[in-house]
Each structure stands twice: as structure tokens, then as C-alpha cells.
Design a protein around this motif. Sequence first.
Motif, PDB file in Angstrom:
ATOM      1  N   VAL A  26       0.822  -1.200   0.000  1.00 52.56           N
ATOM      2  CA  VAL A  26       0.000   0.000   0.000  1.00 52.56           C
ATOM      3  C   VAL A  26       0.866   1.264   0.000  1.00 52.56           C
ATOM      4  CG1 VAL A  26      -1.610   1.328   1.403  1.00 52.56           C
ATOM      5  CG2 VAL A  26      -1.966  -1.122   1.090  1.00 52.56           C
ATOM      6  N   CYS A  27       1.953   1.228   0.792  1.00 48.19           N
ATOM      7  CA  CYS A  27       2.740   2.454   0.973  1.00 48.19           C
ATOM      8  C   CYS A  27       3.748   2.700  -0.143  1.00 48.19           C
ATOM      9  CB  CYS A  27       3.461   2.415   2.313  1.00 48.19           C
ATOM     10  SG  CYS A  27       2.314   2.377   3.704  1.00 48.19           S
ATOM     11  N   ASP A  28       4.154   1.651  -0.826  1.00 47.32           N
ATOM     12  CA  ASP A  28       5.122   1.835  -1.902  1.00 47.32           C
ATOM     13  C   ASP A  28       4.376   1.914  -3.226  1.00 47.32           C
ATOM     14  OD1 ASP A  28       7.067   1.767  -3.809  1.00 47.32           O
ATOM     15  OD2 ASP A  28       8.219   0.150  -2.877  1.00 47.32           O
ATOM     16  N   ASN A  29       4.196   3.142  -3.677  1.00 48.79           N
ATOM     17  CA  ASN A  29       3.403   3.396  -4.870  1.00 48.79           C
ATOM     18  C   ASN A  29       3.909   2.663  -6.107  1.00 48.79           C
ATOM     19  OD1 ASN A  29       1.419   4.475  -6.373  1.00 48.79           O
ATOM     20  ND2 ASN A  29       1.934   6.610  -5.951  1.00 48.79           N
ATOM     21  N   ARG A  30       5.227   2.367  -6.106  1.00 49.73           N
ATOM     22  CA  ARG A  30       5.789   1.719  -7.297  1.00 49.73           C
ATOM     23  C   ARG A  30       5.220   0.317  -7.481  1.00 49.73           C
ATOM     24  NH1 ARG A  30      11.717   2.708  -5.248  1.00 49.73           N
ATOM     25  NH2 ARG A  30      10.629   1.516  -3.643  1.00 49.73           N
ATOM     26  N   LEU A  31       4.843  -0.319  -6.369  1.00 53.96           N
ATOM     27  CA  LEU A  31       4.340  -1.689  -6.484  1.00 53.96           C
ATOM     28  C   LEU A  31       3.037  -1.754  -7.260  1.00 53.96           C
ATOM     29  CD1 LEU A  31       5.208  -3.384  -3.093  1.00 53.96           C
ATOM     30  CD2 LEU A  31       5.873  -4.143  -5.370  1.00 53.96           C
ATOM     31  N   ILE A  32       2.086  -0.865  -6.930  1.00 53.97           N
ATOM     32  CA  ILE A  32       0.808  -0.917  -7.644  1.00 53.97           C
ATOM     33  C   ILE A  32       1.033  -0.570  -9.117  1.00 53.97           C
ATOM     34  CG2 ILE A  32       0.015   1.439  -7.072  1.00 53.97           C
ATOM     35  CD1 ILE A  32      -2.242  -1.694  -7.342  1.00 53.97           C
ATOM     36  N   GLN A  33       1.989   0.358  -9.376  1.00 54.54           N
ATOM     37  CA  GLN A  33       2.313   0.684 -10.778  1.00 54.54           C
ATOM     38  C   GLN A  33       2.843  -0.556 -11.491  1.00 54.54           C
ATOM     39  OE1 GLN A  33       1.322   3.323 -12.216  1.00 54.54           O
ATOM     40  NE2 GLN A  33       0.721   4.274 -10.280  1.00 54.54           N
ATOM     41  N   LYS A  34       3.647  -1.341 -10.780  1.00 56.24           N
ATOM     42  CA  LYS A  34       4.200  -2.566 -11.347  1.00 56.24           C
ATOM     43  C   LYS A  34       3.058  -3.541 -11.694  1.00 56.24           C
ATOM     44  CE  LYS A  34       6.728  -6.562  -9.713  1.00 56.24           C
ATOM     45  NZ  LYS A  34       6.346  -7.428  -8.721  1.00 56.24           N
ATOM     46  N   TYR A  35       2.078  -3.649 -10.788  1.00 57.17           N
ATOM     47  CA  TYR A  35       0.958  -4.559 -11.045  1.00 57.17           C
ATOM     48  C   TYR A  35       0.091  -4.071 -12.209  1.00 57.17           C
ATOM     49  CZ  TYR A  35       2.193  -7.066  -6.805  1.00 57.17           C
ATOM     50  OH  TYR A  35       2.867  -7.808  -5.876  1.00 57.17           O
ATOM     51  N   ILE A  36      -0.023  -2.763 -12.342  1.00 56.06           N
ATOM     52  CA  ILE A  36      -0.777  -2.207 -13.479  1.00 56.06           C
ATOM     53  C   ILE A  36      -0.047  -2.538 -14.783  1.00 56.06           C
ATOM     54  CG2 ILE A  36      -1.513  -0.078 -14.629  1.00 56.06           C
ATOM     55  CD1 ILE A  36      -2.046   1.077 -11.787  1.00 56.06           C
ATOM     56  N   MET A  37       1.283  -2.353 -14.777  1.00 56.10           N
ATOM     57  CA  MET A  37       2.073  -2.667 -15.978  1.00 56.10           C
ATOM     58  C   MET A  37       1.941  -4.148 -16.331  1.00 56.10           C
ATOM     59  SD  MET A  37       3.088   0.119 -17.050  1.00 56.10           S
ATOM     60  CE  MET A  37       3.899  -0.582 -18.493  1.00 56.10           C
ATOM     61  N   GLU A  38       1.998  -5.011 -15.311  1.00 53.89           N
ATOM     62  CA  GLU A  38       1.861  -6.444 -15.562  1.00 53.89           C
ATOM     63  C   GLU A  38       0.494  -6.783 -16.137  1.00 53.89           C
ATOM     64  OE1 GLU A  38       4.985  -8.154 -12.175  1.00 53.89           O
ATOM     65  OE2 GLU A  38       2.837  -8.150 -11.742  1.00 53.89           O
ATOM     66  N   ALA A  39      -0.536  -6.112 -15.635  1.00 56.00           N
ATOM     67  CA  ALA A  39      -1.889  -6.359 -16.138  1.00 56.00           C
ATOM     68  C   ALA A  39      -1.990  -5.951 -17.609  1.00 56.00           C
ATOM     69  CB  ALA A  39      -2.913  -5.594 -15.296  1.00 56.00           C
ATOM     70  N   GLY A 161      -8.108   0.936 -11.639  1.00 52.78           N
ATOM     71  CA  GLY A 161      -9.137   1.779 -11.041  1.00 52.78           C
ATOM     72  C   GLY A 161      -9.309   1.521  -9.567  1.00 52.78           C
ATOM     73  N   LYS A 162     -10.304   0.687  -9.240  1.00 49.47           N
ATOM     74  CA  LYS A 162     -10.681   0.470  -7.840  1.00 49.47           C
ATOM     75  C   LYS A 162      -9.510   0.091  -6.944  1.00 49.47           C
ATOM     76  CE  LYS A 162     -15.439  -1.104  -8.622  1.00 49.47           C
ATOM     77  NZ  LYS A 162     -16.362  -2.233  -8.469  1.00 49.47           N
ATOM     78  N   LEU A 163      -8.684  -0.841  -7.409  1.00 52.19           N
ATOM     79  CA  LEU A 163      -7.609  -1.333  -6.552  1.00 52.19           C
ATOM     80  C   LEU A 163      -6.589  -0.226  -6.257  1.00 52.19           C
ATOM     81  CD1 LEU A 163      -7.144  -4.108  -5.266  1.00 52.19           C
ATOM     82  CD2 LEU A 163      -5.566  -4.611  -7.101  1.00 52.19           C
ATOM     83  N   ARG A 164      -6.231   0.497  -7.311  1.00 51.80           N
ATOM     84  CA  ARG A 164      -5.246   1.564  -7.130  1.00 51.80           C
ATOM     85  C   ARG A 164      -5.792   2.646  -6.189  1.00 51.80           C
ATOM     86  NH1 ARG A 164      -3.690   6.174 -10.814  1.00 51.80           N
ATOM     87  NH2 ARG A 164      -5.580   5.555 -11.896  1.00 51.80           N
TER      88      ARG A 164
END
Length: 176
Positions: A26-39, A161-164
Motif C-alpha cells: 500500500v505504501c510503496d506506490n511503485r508496487l501498484i504501478q508494477k501490477y498495473i504494468m503487468e496487467a 481503477g478500484k484497486l489503485r
Amino acid sequence: SSPGLLLFTSFILQVEDNHASPTRLVCDNRLIQKYIMEAKDMEKRMGQCQALPTLDCPAVLPSVDISLQQWKSKSNETKRQEILCDLALVVGAVVEAQGHVAHECGARQLSQLYQHANFFFLLLQTFSWEVGPQEPGCSPRTMQQTHVPSIFLTYRKLVQGKLRFFFYDLAKDLCK
């Protein structure tokens, strides 16, 4: 061994692998960006697979578009429940599609999508709040799709969207 245990083990391994404690995720914004890129990546690769069958039995997918105004008015627990419902539908659709897609290219992407969606599904179950009255069950808006790539599109939109936004909201509390 029971499938539950297997899933849990693979979840733990994946968490270890990413060193993604829920708080860090949650706190490391780069992780969710990584998951978006993977998606996006999985969606693109699925689009390149040839000879994908149309599903005889349409996959039921959540409608994941959100109005930010409405989203902001919901409690974190409501958001969590909603995303869990959406993810459950996506995981179900993937499993359904896996029964029809024998071709290696598509099967590989589906298996990867299953792991990713299930990872978030299990992860969100580890967040818990002092819940007051039981939240209403799942009644997400759904649509039926016979094209396998639409499962990937739905997943990407859900993560983007929702997850981010959910992680962004949690970060305000968790990452002081």
C-alpha cells in the motif's frame, strides 16, 4: 493436499517473492504501478494469442468502471468487499475460460492472470477492520462476455481503477 492449502502456500511464496507485506504494498506506490504494468502486459500478450475460442458459456464479469465521486463516499471496508467480489468473479471467469482454452499461448496467460487476481483476492482478505454490522454480500453489476481477452481487460481496469484508488486511500492511514 487441499486446494486451499496449495493456494495459501503459493500466496505466501508470492508475498515472500515480492517482499510485499500488505503495508509495503500500500505504501510503496511503485508496487501498484508494477501490477498495473503487468496487467497491461498480460492483456497485450493475450491479444497476440492466435485461435482463441469463443466461450460457449459466457463468463460473468464485474462491471468495474467507477465514478470517483461515489467511490470516495464509501467506507474502506465497503470498497474492500466490493473489490473482493469483483476479484472473485474475475478468478471464476479465468477458471471457466481455462476449461476451454487448450492452446498453449492462451493457457499460459490465463494461468498467469489467475495467479495475479488470486494474489490480490487473498491479500485483501488479510486486511480487516473493526467491522460494524455485516456488510451486504456481493451484488456487483455484471456483464456477460464470450471473448477471453475481455477477462484481461476487466482485470486491468480493476487494478488500474478500484484497486489503485483503494491502496491510495489506505496509504493515507497506514503510511504516516
